[in-house]
Each structure stands twice: as structure tokens, then as C-alpha cells.
Design a protein around this motif. Structure first.
Motif, PDB file in Angstrom:
ATOM      1  N   ASN A   1       7.691   9.293 -62.502  1.00  0.00           N
ATOM      2  CA  ASN A   1       8.414  10.041 -61.482  1.00  0.00           C
ATOM      3  C   ASN A   1       9.140   9.098 -60.523  1.00  0.00           C
ATOM      4  OD1 ASN A   1       8.367  11.514 -58.655  1.00  0.00           O
ATOM      5  ND2 ASN A   1       8.461  13.056 -60.280  1.00  0.00           N
TER       6      ASN A   1
ATOM      7  N   ASP B   1      14.209  -0.208 -55.740  1.00  0.00           N
ATOM      8  CA  ASP B   1      15.552  -0.053 -56.315  1.00  0.00           C
ATOM      9  C   ASP B   1      16.589  -0.573 -55.330  1.00  0.00           C
ATOM     10  OD1 ASP B   1      16.541   2.071 -54.543  1.00  0.00           O
ATOM     11  OD2 ASP B   1      15.061   3.348 -55.557  1.00  0.00           O
TER      12      ASP B   1
ATOM     13  N   LEU C   1       9.390  18.606 -55.904  1.00  0.00           N
ATOM     14  CA  LEU C   1       7.919  18.531 -55.860  1.00  0.00           C
ATOM     15  C   LEU C   1       7.390  17.214 -56.423  1.00  0.00           C
ATOM     16  CD1 LEU C   1       7.016  22.115 -57.120  1.00  0.00           C
ATOM     17  CD2 LEU C   1       6.742  21.233 -54.812  1.00  0.00           C
ATOM     18  N   GLY C   2       8.309  16.418 -57.016  1.00  0.00           N
ATOM     19  CA  GLY C   2       7.885  15.186 -57.707  1.00  0.00           C
ATOM     20  C   GLY C   2       7.032  14.280 -56.829  1.00  0.00           C
ATOM     21  N   LEU C   3       7.533  13.947 -55.631  1.00  0.00           N
ATOM     22  CA  LEU C   3       6.805  13.009 -54.768  1.00  0.00           C
ATOM     23  C   LEU C   3       5.539  13.645 -54.188  1.00  0.00           C
ATOM     24  CD1 LEU C   3       9.639  11.087 -52.863  1.00  0.00           C
ATOM     25  CD2 LEU C   3       8.133  10.241 -54.661  1.00  0.00           C
TER      26      LEU C   3
ATOM     27  N   ASN D   1      13.189   8.839 -60.156  1.00  0.00           N
ATOM     28  CA  ASN D   1      13.853   8.961 -58.855  1.00  0.00           C
ATOM     29  C   ASN D   1      14.743   7.752 -58.595  1.00  0.00           C
ATOM     30  OD1 ASN D   1      12.845  11.406 -58.166  1.00  0.00           O
ATOM     31  ND2 ASN D   1      11.287  10.646 -56.744  1.00  0.00           N
TER      32      ASN D   1
ATOM     33  N   ASP E   1      19.344  15.051 -49.906  1.00  0.00           N
ATOM     34  CA  ASP E   1      20.657  15.668 -50.083  1.00  0.00           C
ATOM     35  C   ASP E   1      20.446  16.929 -50.926  1.00  0.00           C
ATOM     36  OD1 ASP E   1      23.115  16.515 -50.881  1.00  0.00           O
ATOM     37  OD2 ASP E   1      23.906  14.503 -51.338  1.00  0.00           O
TER      38      ASP E   1
ATOM     39  N   GLY F   1      19.093   4.431 -50.895  1.00  0.00           N
ATOM     40  CA  GLY F   1      18.127   4.403 -49.795  1.00  0.00           C
ATOM     41  C   GLY F   1      17.935   5.772 -49.169  1.00  0.00           C
TER      42      GLY F   1
HETATM   43  P1  ADP Z   1      13.144  15.599 -56.493  1.00  0.00           P
HETATM   44  O1  ADP Z   1      12.611  16.432 -57.576  1.00  0.00           O
HETATM   45  O2  ADP Z   1      14.237  16.260 -55.703  1.00  0.00           O
HETATM   46  O3  ADP Z   1      13.453  14.213 -56.913  1.00  0.00           O
HETATM   47  P2  ADP Z   1      11.015  14.300 -55.142  1.00  0.00           P
HETATM   48  O4  ADP Z   1       9.849  14.869 -54.439  1.00  0.00           O
HETATM   49  O5  ADP Z   1      10.753  13.428 -56.283  1.00  0.00           O
HETATM   50  O6  ADP Z   1      11.947  15.522 -55.473  1.00  0.00           O
HETATM   51  O7  ADP Z   1      11.842  13.511 -54.058  1.00  0.00           O
HETATM   52  C1  ADP Z   1      12.148  14.071 -52.820  1.00  0.00           C
HETATM   53  C2  ADP Z   1      13.429  13.533 -52.256  1.00  0.00           C
HETATM   54  O8  ADP Z   1      13.264  12.151 -51.877  1.00  0.00           O
HETATM   55  C3  ADP Z   1      14.569  13.491 -53.234  1.00  0.00           C
HETATM   56  O9  ADP Z   1      15.221  14.717 -53.252  1.00  0.00           O
HETATM   57  C4  ADP Z   1      15.408  12.384 -52.713  1.00  0.00           C
HETATM   58  O10 ADP Z   1      16.283  12.864 -51.728  1.00  0.00           O
HETATM   59  C5  ADP Z   1      14.446  11.432 -52.088  1.00  0.00           C
HETATM   60  N1  ADP Z   1      14.149  10.249 -52.947  1.00  0.00           N
HETATM   61  C6  ADP Z   1      13.123  10.119 -53.784  1.00  0.00           C
HETATM   62  N2  ADP Z   1      13.157   8.898 -54.407  1.00  0.00           N
HETATM   63  C7  ADP Z   1      14.236   8.263 -53.933  1.00  0.00           C
HETATM   64  C8  ADP Z   1      14.816   6.956 -54.159  1.00  0.00           C
HETATM   65  N3  ADP Z   1      14.285   6.074 -55.013  1.00  0.00           N
HETATM   66  N4  ADP Z   1      15.943   6.643 -53.452  1.00  0.00           N
HETATM   67  C9  ADP Z   1      16.483   7.516 -52.600  1.00  0.00           C
HETATM   68  N5  ADP Z   1      15.986   8.743 -52.347  1.00  0.00           N
HETATM   69  C10 ADP Z   1      14.868   9.121 -52.989  1.00  0.00           C
END
Ligand code: ADP
Length: 447
Positions: free
Chosen positions: A346, A378, A411-413, A350, A399, A382
């Protein structure tokens, strides 16, 4: 009424008092009765001695028993005794009952031989018999019984009265918080989660009130989470569903043709929905603490390399490079490898999604203390400082429009954090907008 705490307290107090008063009365009565009997016996002995002395003096003066009968009759009445006096020949010279007077004494009673006041020999034999229970004793006992009995009866009644009054006042005070609690609990049952009770009280009832309030806080929190969750889920489902409907209506109205491209779009929307539902299910399991982890010692380097390889093609397609920086001799970690692979996957997905062409993604592992720290860094867009604390929140997207376009459920994070925490670890993020982001999580090492 009978089951009310008030009544039970009253009954218990009254019972305790009656038992105490009853037992005190019993012991007092028995001890006093013993004392009175002993005292009565002493008095009688003294009276007997006195009569004996008076009779000796009589004989000393008159030198005979003549005319002694009236005195003996009087003493007999006065002291309530049967007195029989015989002379040295065994003839009854005085009898308090007058029946044996003048006749020889034939009964078995040996009697007390009387000696003269002066000189030796005997002047007769005196026999004094007491009734079954001497008068003085009986009278004294009756008085004692009556006095003590009355005293205890009135004292008991007074004590019960005072106790009932005190119980009434006290039980109202004691029961007031209990009543407040039960009324609050009733309100709670009706769904009014904002009710709390006064928790300043000390002791068990105060403790109960505090437990109730903390339970109420938890329930209110859970209820709020549940409502938010339902609202969020409804909101999240609405977009892909309305997209689907839009496509289908357009096909029905023959605005667009059901060609391959349209079916592909429909399929994409359906996939988004099913991903969202899978993620929600996983999150609800994690929230309920029901994630089943199969924890085993794992080689973390291998796990990282395999996950990096799995994403290599996707990264290359976007013109990105992914590399792993792994020191030699990393210890084994105690994890459910399937779940941790999911976390890493995940984070890497991302990173790929949020890094532009030519960017670099690096996975690093370091061993410190009893943990292994794994970072995914990465060189992408940012995350703004304001959004940083929120990225682990459910459905949070930096965004909104773009993230949804990439198919993320938001929901990934959140799931990643739950999985890492279920392993006893932590997950954090550092980021500089425009320069890139670094996500770091910890895993417990095999000890
Ligand atoms: P999603 O399914 O939208 O990726 P996540 O829970 O994984 O949901 O991530 C939540 C939000 O955090 C993302 O929508 C994104 O805006 C931000 N995000 C996550 N990882 C990164 C990253 N490596 N760089 C920039 N923004 C990130």
C-alpha cells in the motif's frame, strides 16, 4: 415496596436492634438472677442465725422454754419459715404452725442442736425449713424481672424508633445517587447519550457513578464513530454508484454505445465499489479487534525485496525507479507476513501514485533496539503540513478529485496503521511538499 432498598435497610436495622436488645436483656436478666439468689441465701442464713441467738438468749434468761411459742409463731410469719423447737427430751416446745406443739418430734429432720449462751451441753434442737423458693428471692426476682423487662422494652422501642427515623433519613441520602444513576441509565436506554451523573461522591456509589460516566463517554464516542462511519460510507458509495447509473442511463437513452470502452469504464466503477467494500470489511474487523494474525518469524529483507519486485513494472511504466536499501544481518521479525506485505504494498502504491516521472522510491530497513524500522521514501509531490496529521484518518484524501480518479478508497493508510498497530508497532509520516514523503513503520524483532 418489600423489594425496595429503603424498606430492606429499615427492616435490617430494626432486626439488628431487636436482636441486640434481646440478647443484652437475656444476659442481664440471667446474671442478675444469679446474684439475687446468692444475696437471698445470705440474708436467710443471717436470719436463721439471729433466731438461734435470740432463742438461746431467751433460754438463758428464763432457764426454760416456757412461753416461747408466741415468739416462734411471730418469727415464722415474719420470715415465712416453718420453725420447730424441741427440748432435750425431744418434745416439741414451740412450732410456728402450732400443730406439733407438746407432742414428741418424730420426723427425720435432724435439725441444729442449740448450745446455751454460757456453759456446755445442749438446750434443745432447732429445725428451720424454707419453702421451695424462699419468699425474698421470689419477690426480688419478680421485681427485677419487671424492672429490667420494662427498661429493655422501652429502651428497645425507643432505639427501634430512632433507628427507623435515622434509616429513613440516611437511606434517602444514600439512595439519592443510586436513583440518579438508574434514571440516567433509563435515559441512556432511550438513546440520550449525553446524560451524565454527579461523580463527586466518595466510596462505592461514587465509584459506580464514575464508572457509569466513563461507560457513557465510551458509548457516546462509539455512537458518534458509528454515525460518522455510516455517513462516510454512504458518501463514498454515492460517487461510484452515480457514475454507474449515469453510464447505464446514457446507454438506455442511446446517448452512448455499450462498446468496449464503456464496458471497461463500467467495470472500473464496479471494481472501485468492490475494493471499497473489501477495505471497509477489513477496517471493521480491525476496529473490532478481530483481525486474525498468523504471527511467525519472518525474514524481513526477503519480504521487502519480493514486494518491491511486484511493483517494479507499475513503477517502470510511470518512469520511476524503486530500490531497496537493506543492511546485512537484519534480525527476523515476528509478523503476519501476508498483512505486512499488504502494508508495504500500500505504501509503495501510494508512492508510485504520488510521484511524477523520473522520481525515485527507496525502501530502507534499519535495526534499532528491539525493532526493525522500515521506511518508504519518495521524491514525489509530498503532503502539505496541514494535511499531514490527517492522512491516516478514514477516507481522508489530500486532493479529493484526483485521488478518487486513481481509484483509492481513502482507507489504505487507515488500514495500514491498524495492521501495524495490531503487531504492536507504530507508523508515521514526514513530508516536504514538492520534495517527497517518507512513511516509516516499526516491526517487533524475534527475541
Ligand atoms: P488512497 O486510497 O486515497 O490512497 P490512503 O489512505 O492510502 O488513501 O491515503 C490517504 C491520502 O494520503 C491520499 O489520498 C493522498 O492524498 C495522501 N498520500 C498517501 N501517500 C502519499 C504519498 N506517498 N505522497 C503524497 N501523498 C500521499
Amino acid at each position: 415496596m418489600i423489594h425496595s432498598l429503603n424498606f430492606r435497610l429499615l427492616a435490617a436495622f430494626a432486626l439488628v436492634i431487636i436482636v441486640i436488645i434481646g440478647s443484652v436483656f437475656f444476659f442481664t436478666y440471667h446474671t442478675t438472677r444469679g446474684e439475687i439468689s446468692r444475696f437471698g441465701e445470705r440474708v436467710e442464713l443471717m436470719q436463721d442465725k439471729r433466731m438461734e441467738l435470740e432463742l438461746s438468749r431467751y433460754h438463758q434468761v428464763l432457764r426454760s422454754w416456757e412461753g416461747v411459742q408466741p415468739f416462734v409463731v411471730q418469727w415464722g410469719k415474719l420470715y415465712g419459715r416453718r420453725i420447730i423447737l424441741t427440748d432435750n427430751e425431744g418434745t416439741v416446745v414451740a412450732d410456728s404452725d402450732e400443730t406439733l406443739l407438746g407432742s414428741p418430734y418424730t420426723e427425720a429432720e435432724p435439725g441444729q442442736p442449740m448450745s446455751p449462751m454460757m456453759g456446755t451441753g445442749t438446750i434443745g434442737v432447732l429445725r428451720i425449713s424454707h419453702g421451695e423458693s424462699p419468699d425474698i428471692n421470689r419477690a426480688a426476682l419478680q421485681i427485677t424481672y419487671r424492672t429490667i423487662g420494662h427498661f429493655f422494652l422501652w429502651a428497645g422501642l425507643l432505639a427501634v424508633g430512632i433507628a427507623l427515623l435515622l434509616t429513613f433519613i440516611l437511606s434517602r441520602r444514600i439512595l439519592a445517587p443510586v436513583k440518579a444513576l438508574s434514571s440516567a441509565a433509563r435515559e441512556f436506554g432511550k438513546g440520550n447519550f449525553s446524560r451524565r451523573v454527579d461523580s463527586k461522591g466518595k466510596g462505592e456509589v461514587g465509584e459506580l457513578a464514575r464508572s457509569f460516566n466513563s461507560m457513557a463517554d465510551n458509548l457516546e464516542h462509539t455512537e458518534r464513530l458509528r454515525r460518522d462511519m455510516v455517513a462516510d460510507v454512504a458518501h463514498e458509495l454515492r460517487t461510484p454508484l452515480s457514475n454507474l447509473r449515469g453510464y447505464l442511463e446514457a446507454i438506455k437513452d442511446a446517448v452512448i454505445k455499450p462498446d468496449e470502452a464503456t464496458i471497461h469504464s463500467l467495470n472500473e466503477e464496479a471494481s472501485t465499489l468492490s475494493r471499497l467494500i473489501d477495505d471497509l470489511q477489513e477496517l471493521s474487523l480491525a476496529d473490532a479487534g478481530e483481525l486474525k494474525l498468523i504471527i511467525q518469524p519472518e525474514d524481513v529483507s526477503r519480504l521487502i525485496k519480493e514486494t518491491v519486485t511486484a511493483l517494479q513494472a507499475k513503477a517502470a511504466a510511470k518512469g520511476l525507479t524503486i530500490s531497496a536499501d537493506l543492511p546485512d544481518g537484519l534480525p527476523e521479525v515476528n509478523i503476519d507476513s501476508h498483512r505486512i506485505r499488504q502494508v508495504l504494498h500500500n505504501l509503495l502504491e501510494n508512492a508510485v501514485a504520488h510521484t511524477g516521472q523520473g522520481g525515485r522510491i527507496t525502501v530502507t530497513a534499519r535495526h534499532r533496539d528491539d525493532k526493525v524500522y522500515i521506511s518508504v521514501a519518495d521524491t514525489g509531490e509530498g503532503i502539505p503540513a496541514d494535511d499531514l496529521p490527517m492522512v491516516f484518518e478514514r477516507f481522508y484524501r489530500v486532493d479529493k478529485s484526483r485521488a478518487r480518479a486513481t481509484g483509492g478508497s481513502g482507507l489504505g493508510l487507515t488500514i495500514a496503521r491498524r495492521l501495524v498497530e495490531a503487531h504492536g508497532g507504530t507508523i508515521d509520516v514526514e513530508s516536504q511538499p514538492g520534495q517527497g514523503s517518507t512513511f516509516t513503520f516499526t516491526l517487533p524483532i524475534q527475541t
